[in-house]
Structure formats: C-alpha cells, structure tokens
Design an enzyme around this catalytic site. Structure first.
Site, PDB file in Angstrom:
ATOM      1  N   ASP A  37      -4.458 -13.096   3.419  1.00 20.08           N
ATOM      2  CA  ASP A  37      -5.516 -12.482   4.018  1.00 20.08           C
ATOM      3  C   ASP A  37      -6.799 -12.945   3.217  1.00 20.08           C
ATOM      4  OD1 ASP A  37      -4.626 -10.746   2.411  1.00 20.08           O
ATOM      5  OD2 ASP A  37      -4.665  -9.105   3.474  1.00 20.08           O
ATOM      6  N   HIS A  96      -6.109  -7.400  -0.409  1.00 24.46           N
ATOM      7  CA  HIS A  96      -6.353  -5.903  -0.709  1.00 24.46           C
ATOM      8  C   HIS A  96      -5.554  -5.345  -1.963  1.00 24.46           C
ATOM      9  CE1 HIS A  96      -6.650  -6.746   3.422  1.00 24.46           C
ATOM     10  NE2 HIS A  96      -7.887  -5.856   3.602  1.00 24.46           N
ATOM     11  N   HIS A 106       0.644  -1.204  -0.197  1.00 21.54           N
ATOM     12  CA  HIS A 106      -0.071   0.209  -0.071  1.00 21.54           C
ATOM     13  C   HIS A 106       0.881   1.188   0.044  1.00 21.54           C
ATOM     14  CE1 HIS A 106      -3.490  -2.221   0.311  1.00 21.54           C
ATOM     15  NE2 HIS A 106      -3.092  -3.043   1.510  1.00 21.54           N
ATOM     16  N   ASP A 162      -2.484 -10.629  -2.548  1.00 22.76           N
ATOM     17  CA  ASP A 162      -3.028 -10.195  -1.308  1.00 22.76           C
ATOM     18  C   ASP A 162      -4.618  -9.701  -1.474  1.00 22.76           C
ATOM     19  OD1 ASP A 162      -2.043  -8.901   1.604  1.00 22.76           O
ATOM     20  OD2 ASP A 162      -4.012  -7.829   0.811  1.00 22.76           O
TER      21      ASP A 162
END
Ligand code: OKP
Ligand code: ZN
Length: 350
Positions: free
Chosen positions: A284, A197, A159, A195
């Site tokens: 995740d 996200h 991120h 991931d």
C-alpha cells in the site's frame, strides 16, 4: 521461493467499514488475494497449501480469551437475530474502565477492537485461521531448509495484538511466523514491516522482548492510521529496550527517501545479528493506493525485493496491505521475483 496459499481467505467477504464518515464496502477484499495468486502463478511460483497447524499455536502470541472471542463472535451476533457485518459501537477511551470486559456482544467488540474499520462476518474466523496457518507454514518451510517462503495471507495481521484486533487484522500472521521461528531453532528473529501503516500489533506483541527486533517503515501516524502508535521515540521496554525501531516517513515519500530509510532499517537488522527475518509485506506504499499517500512505482517493488534480499537472511515474507487491486499482483510478484533472484542467504540445515 514457495508460496503458501489457502482459498479459505475468500470466506472473509461482505464486510463494511466506517471510512472517513461513510459506511463503505471494505477496501480489504477477496479480489486482492485472487489477483496476487494469479500474478504469482503467471510468474511460475510453486503454490502450496497451509498445514493443519493446531489452533493452540495461536496462543504463542495471542490471549486465550481473545481467540475465544474471535472464534465465537459471529455466532453470538446471529443468536441475537442479526446478520451482515459486525462493527463496534463504543470504545474504552480515557475515563472509561479497561479492566472489565462487558459480557454483551457490543461491549465485547468495543473492548477487543480499536476501530470501526474491521468487520467480523460469517467467514472471518475461518479465513483468519487459514491466514495464520499460511504464515506459520511458510515459517516451517524456512526452518526446514527453504531460504525463503511467502505466505499469501488474507486477512492481514500486523495491526492485531496479543488481545486486540483492528485495521482489517484479527490474528497477527507475522508475529505467529516470528514466534514459530523462535520455537524451531532461531534464537533471534527480526521483523521488518514495510507496509504503509505502522504495525502496532506486532510492536505490542514483542515490545518487552530482546529476542525479536521489530523495525517498521511507515507513514507518519500524525495523520495516518493507526494514529496512536508508530512514533520514532518508541524503542521498546524492559529487556526489549532498543529492540523496537520506528522510521515514520512523511506523506508523499517516494523511492529515494524510502530507500534511505530502508538502508537504516537494514543496518539495524544487521547489528541485531538475527538468525532469520520476517517481512510484513504491504504494497500500500504504491502511488495509486486508494487509502495511502506514498509514491512508490511498479519498478520500485523489484528494488524493494532486491533490498530485502541483501539482508542475506532466511526470510519469511507475509502479505499485509495493498488496496490498488489492479496493480497488487504485479507489485507483490515484483518484490518476490527480485528477492528470489538476488537472495544469497545460505539455506538453513545445509
Ligand atoms: C491495514 B494494513 C480507511 C481508513 C483506515 C484502516 C486501515 C488499515 C490498513 N477506513 N482504515 O496496514 O494495510
Ligand atoms: Zn497498510
């Protein structure tokens, strides 16, 4: 496959985050890396420390003033008599100035981050730098002939952009690994982000580049973090037009649908004909993850590892998210063991 690990990750601890209206201890905790390490030790992987790579390498993907901010932020906080965990109090949304960085610490924080989930504590810089060195060391191992290497990075990185942090990420470990490969003999590099996200920071860093392909499988940003990037119509710009591919997936996605999207991602990577692959490896996507809503199971991570190996490329795997700590070690070890068993890529320099 060697594993690059530094115990310095544990210095990033004690942070709090704003989670759905409550101030909670960070989900991104030292026990994550501890459990991954223990599972990899049980699995017989060789663990090596990161090299003392110069901090100037960070500037290969990050802005110098941003790096300076991260390095000095906590000292500015304690100089003001504060302790504990740093979180921002305001952000430059539409209608506010984005061209002026406030000199004060609170304004600087709002300028450089984009959420209230990413605390800076006393050991954050030391840990983030160690994670970046783990990723670049894994890339070095691959440029020197290993067919694959895994960086046990904590805090994660995908991120974080050229000049911003957020989403538990400070320095973009995967981007640093990709750029390291670019600077050491790989003309074209693909980054595959699995991931849960969207890897908004990695996408931003390589947005206008035609030498690095960014492909991401992630939960739809319509309802999931990071909300403001990761949609299917984002394709890159300028020379990088067509070198970003987002494959957002609905909540509840299980292995069948995930596998289909993975095949689309791997086909795009094959067409790009990269010299090496960087995998942003978040687990995740697991069914029991406390902040996510996909339905992958423990055996699915071996399937994922085999799928990644099928790309047939020298590969640097970089740890990103995964917050179901009880299973995080088995899930990561499942990917890496299956990958190592199936990888058919010819090692570089042989
Ligand atoms: C980092 B990585 C919980 C809501 C979301 C940030 C999530 C960052 C995920 N407070 N907060 O991609 O696993
Ligand atoms: Zn994640």
């Amino acid at each position: 496959m060697r594993v690059v690990y530094s115990p310095l990750h544990a210095r990033h601890d004690g942070g709090v985050e704003l989670h759905r209206g409550a101030l909670l201890p960070s989900f991104e905790s030292p026990v994550r890396a501890q459990f991954i390490l223990e599972a990899l030790q049980r699995g017989g992987f060789t663990i090596v420390p990161p090299r003392d790579i110069p901090e100037t390498r960070l500037l290969s993907v990050h802005d110098a003033e941003f790096v300076e901010f991260l390095r000095g932020a906590y000292a500015r906080w304690t100089d003001r008599g504060r302790d504990g965990s740093m979180l921002p109090s305001g952000f430059p949304a539409r209608g506010l100035r984005q061209d002026h960085r406030p000199s004060g610490i609170h304004g600087s924080m709002g300028y450089y981050t984009f959420d209230a989930s990413t605390p800076i504590v006393a050991g954050t810089w030391v840990a983030a730098l160690a994670a970046a060195r783990c990723a670049m060391t894994a890339a070095a191992l691959v440029t020197e002939g290993d067919s694959a290497a895994y960086a046990l990075c904590r805090p994660p990185g995908h991120h974080a952009g050229r000049s911003f942090y957020g989403g538990y990420c400070y320095l973009n470990n995967a981007a640093l690994a990709a750029q390291y490969l670019r600077d050491h003999g790989c003309a074209r590099v693909a980054v595959l982000d699995v991931d849960y996200h969207h890897g908004n920071g990695t996408q931003e860093i390589f947005w206008e580049r035609d030498d690095v392909l960014f492909v991401s499988l992630h939960a739809t940003p319509e309802s999931e973090y990071p909300y403001f990037l990761g949609y299917a119509d984002e394709r890159g710009a300028g020379p990088g037009d067509g070198c970003t591919l987002n494959l957002p997936l609905p909540l509840g996605t299980g292995w069948q649908e995930y596998r289909a999207a993975l095949d689309v991602a791997l086909a795009a990577i094959g067409r790009f004909t990269p010299d090496a692959l960087v995998v942003s490896l978040g687990v995740d996507t697991f069914e029991a993850d406390p902040i996510s809503a996909f339905k992958l199971t423990v055996p699915d991570y071996a399937r994922l590892g085999a799928g990644l190996a099928a790309a047939g490329l020298p590969t640097v795997l970089v740890q990103e998210g995964g917050y179901a700590v009880a299973e995080i070690g088995d899930n990561v070890a499942g990917v890496l063991a299956a990958f190592a068993e199936r990888q058919t890529a010819t090692p570089r320099n042989t």
